[in-house]
Write a protein that holds these residues in place. Structure first.
Motif, PDB file in Angstrom:
ATOM      1  N   GLU A 195       4.778  10.048  -7.165  1.00 34.83           N
ATOM      2  CA  GLU A 195       5.864  10.203  -8.138  1.00 34.83           C
ATOM      3  C   GLU A 195       5.345  10.365  -9.562  1.00 34.83           C
ATOM      4  O   GLU A 195       5.897  11.136 -10.348  1.00 34.83           O
ATOM      5  CB  GLU A 195       6.809   9.007  -8.068  1.00 34.83           C
ATOM      6  N   GLN A 196       4.303   9.617  -9.896  1.00 37.05           N
ATOM      7  CA  GLN A 196       3.761   9.658 -11.258  1.00 37.05           C
ATOM      8  C   GLN A 196       2.660  10.704 -11.426  1.00 37.05           C
ATOM      9  O   GLN A 196       2.085  10.818 -12.500  1.00 37.05           O
ATOM     10  CB  GLN A 196       3.220   8.271 -11.642  1.00 37.05           C
ATOM     11  N   LYS A 197       2.343  11.426 -10.329  1.00 39.70           N
ATOM     12  CA  LYS A 197       1.305  12.462 -10.340  1.00 39.70           C
ATOM     13  C   LYS A 197      -0.031  11.906 -10.851  1.00 39.70           C
ATOM     14  O   LYS A 197      -0.683  12.492 -11.711  1.00 39.70           O
ATOM     15  CB  LYS A 197       1.755  13.666 -11.159  1.00 39.70           C
ATOM     16  N   LEU A 198      -0.415  10.751 -10.292  1.00 42.54           N
ATOM     17  CA  LEU A 198      -1.658  10.096 -10.677  1.00 42.54           C
ATOM     18  C   LEU A 198      -2.808  10.631  -9.834  1.00 42.54           C
ATOM     19  O   LEU A 198      -2.610  11.063  -8.696  1.00 42.54           O
ATOM     20  CB  LEU A 198      -1.540   8.579 -10.480  1.00 42.54           C
ATOM     21  N   GLU A 199      -4.008  10.589 -10.387  1.00 36.53           N
ATOM     22  CA  GLU A 199      -5.201  11.044  -9.656  1.00 36.53           C
ATOM     23  C   GLU A 199      -5.618  10.036  -8.592  1.00 36.53           C
ATOM     24  O   GLU A 199      -6.105  10.409  -7.536  1.00 36.53           O
ATOM     25  CB  GLU A 199      -6.352  11.259 -10.639  1.00 36.53           C
ATOM     26  N   THR A 200      -5.467   8.743  -8.902  1.00 35.11           N
ATOM     27  CA  THR A 200      -5.871   7.694  -7.971  1.00 35.11           C
ATOM     28  C   THR A 200      -4.706   6.720  -7.760  1.00 35.11           C
ATOM     29  O   THR A 200      -3.769   6.684  -8.558  1.00 35.11           O
ATOM     30  CB  THR A 200      -7.085   6.902  -8.509  1.00 35.11           C
ATOM     31  N   GLN A 221       0.837  -1.207   0.000  1.00 35.67           N
ATOM     32  CA  GLN A 221       0.000   0.000   0.000  1.00 35.67           C
ATOM     33  C   GLN A 221       0.870   1.255   0.000  1.00 35.67           C
ATOM     34  O   GLN A 221       0.613   2.200  -0.746  1.00 35.67           O
ATOM     35  CB  GLN A 221      -0.932  -0.010   1.220  1.00 35.67           C
ATOM     36  N   ILE A 222       1.911   1.259   0.814  1.00 40.02           N
ATOM     37  CA  ILE A 222       2.824   2.405   0.866  1.00 40.02           C
ATOM     38  C   ILE A 222       3.506   2.594  -0.486  1.00 40.02           C
ATOM     39  O   ILE A 222       3.641   3.720  -0.975  1.00 40.02           O
ATOM     40  CB  ILE A 222       3.851   2.231   2.002  1.00 40.02           C
ATOM     41  N   ALA A 223       3.920   1.491  -1.117  1.00 42.68           N
ATOM     42  CA  ALA A 223       4.557   1.580  -2.435  1.00 42.68           C
ATOM     43  C   ALA A 223       3.587   2.179  -3.457  1.00 42.68           C
ATOM     44  O   ALA A 223       3.984   3.015  -4.281  1.00 42.68           O
ATOM     45  CB  ALA A 223       5.027   0.199  -2.886  1.00 42.68           C
ATOM     46  N   MET A 224       2.325   1.778  -3.415  1.00 47.43           N
ATOM     47  CA  MET A 224       1.332   2.313  -4.354  1.00 47.43           C
ATOM     48  C   MET A 224       1.131   3.813  -4.125  1.00 47.43           C
ATOM     49  O   MET A 224       0.996   4.583  -5.075  1.00 47.43           O
ATOM     50  CB  MET A 224      -0.007   1.575  -4.215  1.00 47.43           C
ATOM     51  N   GLU A 225       1.138   4.234  -2.864  1.00 42.00           N
ATOM     52  CA  GLU A 225       1.000   5.655  -2.550  1.00 42.00           C
ATOM     53  C   GLU A 225       2.200   6.446  -3.071  1.00 42.00           C
ATOM     54  O   GLU A 225       2.048   7.553  -3.594  1.00 42.00           O
ATOM     55  CB  GLU A 225       0.827   5.844  -1.044  1.00 42.00           C
ATOM     56  N   GLU A 226       3.390   5.875  -2.942  1.00 40.65           N
ATOM     57  CA  GLU A 226       4.596   6.543  -3.460  1.00 40.65           C
ATOM     58  C   GLU A 226       4.538   6.664  -4.977  1.00 40.65           C
ATOM     59  O   GLU A 226       4.908   7.695  -5.544  1.00 40.65           O
ATOM     60  CB  GLU A 226       5.848   5.769  -3.036  1.00 40.65           C
TER      61      GLU A 226
END
Length: 149
Positions: free
Chosen positions: A129-134, A120-125
């Motif tokens: 980093e990728q400036k994703l909306e979700t 989950q932490i990796a997905m948040e990072e």
């Protein structure tokens, strides 16, 4: 700043140091305040491949995972041999290799699966980093079926 007993000025500070430098500094008398991995679980390593490779050669992927898990179990149960391998691989003396082993061994997964909180932490990072909306869907990024067999 403070003055040590011998009149030398010392500074109070902390730094985030990676292996093997943390081991080196501890041997020089610096104190470890905390291990970040104890607070923030993180998948430190893994395998990456294409979906095509998984579709066309799942047996090869499975053998790689199985061999890696066997290697982890060997390293955990054969400390001295593992330390010697670290010494050779990293060109490091025994005391630093032992310290690196002690730090790393606690992070090695017995099952091959990463800590869900770490994923989950990796997905948040990645989102940041990728400036994703979700948040990215971790089910599309990780295939745990090879470690569940």
């Amino acid at each position: 700043m403070s003055v040590a007993g011998d009149g030398i000025e010392t500074a109070d500070f902390a730094a985030l140091i990676e292996a093997p430098y943390n081991v080196m500094l501890e041997r020089e008398g610096f104190r470890k305040i905390l291990f970040v991995g104890d607070l923030i679980p993180s998948p430190l390593a893994g395998f990456g491949t294409t979906l095509e490779k998984i579709r066309k050669q799942p047996d090869e992927v499975q053998r790689l995972v199985r061999a890696t898990l066997r290697g982890i179990q060997y390293a955990k149960t054969n400390k001295q041999e593992s330390v010697r391998a670290i010494m050779k691989w990293a060109d490091m003396d025994q005391s630093f290799a032992e310290g690196s082993y002690e730090m790393a061994v606690t992070s090695w997964s017995n099952t091959g699966a990463a800590n869900p909180q770490g994923v989950q932490i990796a997905m948040e990072e990645i989102k940041i980093e990728q400036k994703l909306e979700t948040l990215p869907d971790s089910a599309k990024a990780f295939d745990w079926s090879f470690v569940q067999r």
